[in-house]
Design an enzyme around this catalytic site. Structure first.
Site, PDB file in Angstrom:
ATOM      1  N   GLU A 409       0.809  -1.223   0.000  1.00 10.74           N
ATOM      2  CA  GLU A 409       0.000   0.000   0.000  1.00 10.74           C
ATOM      3  C   GLU A 409       0.838   1.266   0.000  1.00 10.74           C
ATOM      4  O   GLU A 409       0.492   2.263  -0.648  1.00 10.74           O
ATOM      5  CB  GLU A 409      -0.942   0.000   1.216  1.00 10.74           C
ATOM      6  N   GLN A 431      -7.959  -2.368  -0.144  1.00  9.61           N
ATOM      7  CA  GLN A 431      -8.860  -3.513  -0.137  1.00  9.61           C
ATOM      8  C   GLN A 431      -9.822  -3.431   1.047  1.00  9.61           C
ATOM      9  O   GLN A 431     -11.014  -3.721   0.918  1.00  9.61           O
ATOM     10  CB  GLN A 431      -8.054  -4.802  -0.102  1.00  9.61           C
ATOM     11  N   ALA A 433     -10.303  -0.552   4.497  1.00  8.20           N
ATOM     12  CA  ALA A 433      -9.793   0.703   5.059  1.00  8.20           C
ATOM     13  C   ALA A 433      -8.751   0.446   6.135  1.00  8.20           C
ATOM     14  O   ALA A 433      -7.830   1.252   6.313  1.00  8.20           O
ATOM     15  CB  ALA A 433     -10.949   1.533   5.631  1.00  8.20           C
ATOM     16  N   PHE A 435      -6.356  -1.548   6.085  1.00  8.29           N
ATOM     17  CA  PHE A 435      -5.036  -1.784   5.513  1.00  8.29           C
ATOM     18  C   PHE A 435      -4.309  -0.488   5.153  1.00  8.29           C
ATOM     19  O   PHE A 435      -3.128  -0.512   4.800  1.00  8.29           O
ATOM     20  CB  PHE A 435      -5.148  -2.663   4.265  1.00  8.29           C
ATOM     21  N   HIS A 476     -10.790  -5.828   9.736  1.00  7.56           N
ATOM     22  CA  HIS A 476     -11.505  -5.524   8.493  1.00  7.56           C
ATOM     23  C   HIS A 476     -12.759  -4.693   8.747  1.00  7.56           C
ATOM     24  O   HIS A 476     -13.664  -4.682   7.912  1.00  7.56           O
ATOM     25  CB  HIS A 476     -11.927  -6.830   7.794  1.00  7.56           C
TER      26      HIS A 476
END
Length: 670
Positions: A409, A431, A433, A435, A476
């Site tokens: 990222e 993929q 938020a 991350f 996640h």
């Protein structure tokens, strides 16, 4: 001058000119000499207290000069703070450099940054940030734009031996290799990262060996030998232009001064200093030219005198320049690039679609509107992304514009910024938020500060699938907008409805500033709305008022909007102003204040946990600006101050939905 005029010095470097013309050799010498003389003057001014700090490149000049001379004037270079020769070789007027170092108006950052922390489109330079690694990704982005625009150009980026230990270095090399980007990665191995010697930084014999891990061509060059640098980089650059690919070059050199002057060099063994002093790039090349009869003592003295007078003339111009001043308005207006939203007519044609479909449609239409727009993310190409928002995009726009990325990222965000430098828009999908934490540095330190620092717009949208309520657990499910709303230079959007999502996403792409675009996963396939089929914008920075009433003001955003609607439907006797913020930064305080002054009571509802959140700021703003209108305490309803749990019952307890009704009743009864 410290440069000797003797013809009796012993050469310690061997020069193979390969039939270079005398004109070229003299030009390289002059380019070497100027930054050395400037540095010596700066060190004198530092001792006199006339400048505040200096990062010396004495002993390393041949690298900056050789690389810059080998590249075309319109090819980008991303230098470090010891690469004065890059700037002087690009013929930047000296007074502008001096003004930059003194924080004056003729510099490149309006006094907002120092040293070489600046860029210039006019000179095709992008300056460093102190975190070092992101500039490697910027070079990747510029090189990607070269490939997309079918330009036979190379981009050169510098880093020191210390920066090769950063994750961004490895991410940048990996992506450059996978995408075969025309980047020249230049490592200045000068022996020390501040005071840490190379044997305490890495355990390989040569840094160039790291290229093998990425199937990347690599070379080792004597960084003190101007001819070797110039000829090898000229050869490599010509080859890269014809056959685009990344090349890693390790320049062996040495830093003869401290990391910065205050650091000193006591940690360096004297015998090491003495050995490298004999390899001085300026002294040795000068002596070679004298021995070859290409230069004589009198001509050299005249060159030095000319430079001495030039430096003094430009210094006087800078010293005479008044100290820079500014106003609050001027400082605030430069945080973002000015942008006039488009005013597109919207027809009455609509279709009833889900939140996820509205986002996909907005992105698709933006890709059609902007033929150079690039979207990047993990699994977004043929797979269509984990939420299938980009499904079918590869077939429509091709893999050059819809790019799967490795899991990196940080460097992808920097690549997006590099595309912006080349006037190419980019959308990056995180993929999840959550991350974004591994890409946090370039967002808050590169994108957010770019326009304020040197006027370069960071035309990047970062899509952030976020939020709880779907049993995804601690990694996640975060609603982490507060990480970014407090960072000046970022715009933050968080729509709750499909129509808003489409119009605001298009507005985000059109806006030349960095935008964090939050998309709540629980809304993706649960919320439907009639959405115009047209390509349209909604205004960034304008809240929506969903309900009007007199009893209380409810301020909220994202999934919490729907919780508030459910609550008010159940408590149908409550007359409330319901404000959907839609944009969190810039915040529509005018709408909030107007409502609070009317109702006298306010409840702020959010999904994020309470402490240090956006609700804290809104509460403080209301207290500061509407205190005399309040008929009760400002109440906040938010999630627990814990990580987000996985189990359904625990997640329901974590979220504030069930607590909302109780707090609202308490406030109304106050």
């Amino acid at each position: 001058m410290s440069i000797s005029t003797s013809k009796n010095k012993q050469l310690t470097l061997t020069y193979d000119t390969n039939e270079l013309s005398e004109e070229t050799l003299l030009s390289l010498y002059k380019k070497l000499l100027l930054p050395r003389m400037i540095e010596e003057k700066m060190l004198l001014l530092l001792r006199q207290g006339k400048i505040s700090k200096w990062f010396s490149g004495i002993g390393q000049e041949a690298i900056a000069i050789g690389v810059t001379a080998a590249l075309a004037a319109d090819e980008y270079i991303l230098p470090m703070h010891r690469n004065l020769g890059v700037f002087t070789s690009r013929n930047i007027p000296l007074y502008r450099l001096f003004s930059q170092w003194q924080g004056k108006a003729n510099g490149f950052t309006k006094g907002r940054d120092r040293s070489f922390h600046f860029g210039s489109q006019a000179y095709h330079l992008v300056g460093m940030i102190s975190h070092l690694g992101p500039q490697l990704g910027i070079a990747n982005g510029i090189a990607l734009a070269h490939k997309l625009q079918d330009e036979a150009k190379v981009c050169a980026v510098f880093c020191g031996d210390g920066a090769t230990s950063e994750g961004d270095f490895h991410e940048a090399l990996n992506v450059a290799s996978v995408w075969q980007l025309p980047v020249l990665f230049c490592i200045e191995n000068n022996g020390y990262g501040l005071s840490t010697p190379t044997n305490e930084q890495f355990h390989c014999e040569h840094l160039a060996d790291r290229g093998k891990g990425y199937n990347m061509e690599s070379h080792i060059i004597d960084g003190n030998n101007i001819i070797e640098v110039y000829q090898k980089i000229s050869e490599l650059s010509a080859s890269i232009r014809q056959h685009p690919r990344p090349v890693l070059v390790e320049f062996k050199t040495f830093r003869m001064r401290g990391h910065e002057e205050a650091s000193g060099t006591k940690y360096v063994p004297q015998e090491l200093m003495d050995a490298w002093a004999l390899k001085d790039p300026v002294d040795n090349f000068r002596q070679f030219l004298l021995e070859e009869g290409i230069l004589d003592v009198e001509a050299d003295e005249q060159i030095q005198l000319t430079y001495k007078n030039l430096i003094q003339e430009h210094l006087q111009k800078t010293f005479a320049e008044p100290a820079i001043t500014s106003t609050v308005a001027e400082e605030l207006q430069d945080v973002f690039k000015k942008h006039l939203p488009i005013n597109t007519p919207i027809t009455k044609q609509t279709k009833n679609i889900r939140h996820v479909d509205a986002i996909a449609e907005g992105l698709y239409q933006a890709m059609e509107k902007h033929p150079s727009l690039v979207i990047m993310g993990q699994d977004i190409a043929e797979y269509g992304g984990v939420f299938k928002i980009t499904e079918g995009f590869v077939e429509a726009f091709g893999k050059e514009r819809v790019r799967n990325t490795p899991i990196c990222e940080s460097i992808i965000v920097s690549i997006a910024y590099g595309l912006a430098v080349k006037n190419t828009k980019a959308v990056v999908e995180m993929q999840f938020a959550d991350f974004v934490s591994t890409g946090f540095n370039p967002i808050v330190n590169l994108l957010a500060k770019s326009h304020y620092r040197w006027g370069q717009a960071a035309d990047v949208v970062i899509r952030m699938p976020c939020g709880a309520g779907v049993g995804a657990g601690p990694f996640h499910s975060q609603s982490n907008e507060a990480w970014f709303t407090k960072t000046p230079g970022l715009k933050v959007l968080y729509p709750a409805f499909p129509k808003d999502a489409k119009g605001l996403l298009i507005a985000a792409v059109n806006d030349p500033n960095p935008v964090m675009f939050f998309e709540h996963k629980a809304l993706y396939r649960s919320i439907y709305q009639e959405v115009p089929t047209d390509y349209y914008e909604l205004p960034i920075g304008k809240a929506g008022v969903l309900k009007e009433g007199d009893d209380v003001t409810i301020v909220t955003f994202g999934a919490s909007v729907h919780w508030a609607l459910d609550c008010l439907h159940e408590l149908d006797t409550v007359s409330a102003d319901l404000i959907d913020l839609r944009t969190l930064q810039p915040l529509d305080t005018a709408t909030i204040y107007e409502s609070v002054k009317k109702t006298g009571k306010v409840l702020i509802l959010q999904e994020d946990s309470t402490f240090g959140s956006l609700s804290s700021e809104i509460s403080a703003l209301i207290t500061e600006n509407c205190f005399e209108h309040l008929d009760g305490p400002v109440r906040r309803v938010a999630s627990l101050d814990t990580p987000i749990p996985f189990a359904k019952a625990l997640e329901a307890n974590y979220l504030p939905k069930e607590r909302l009704k109780t707090v609202l009743k308490e406030l109304l009864a106050y």
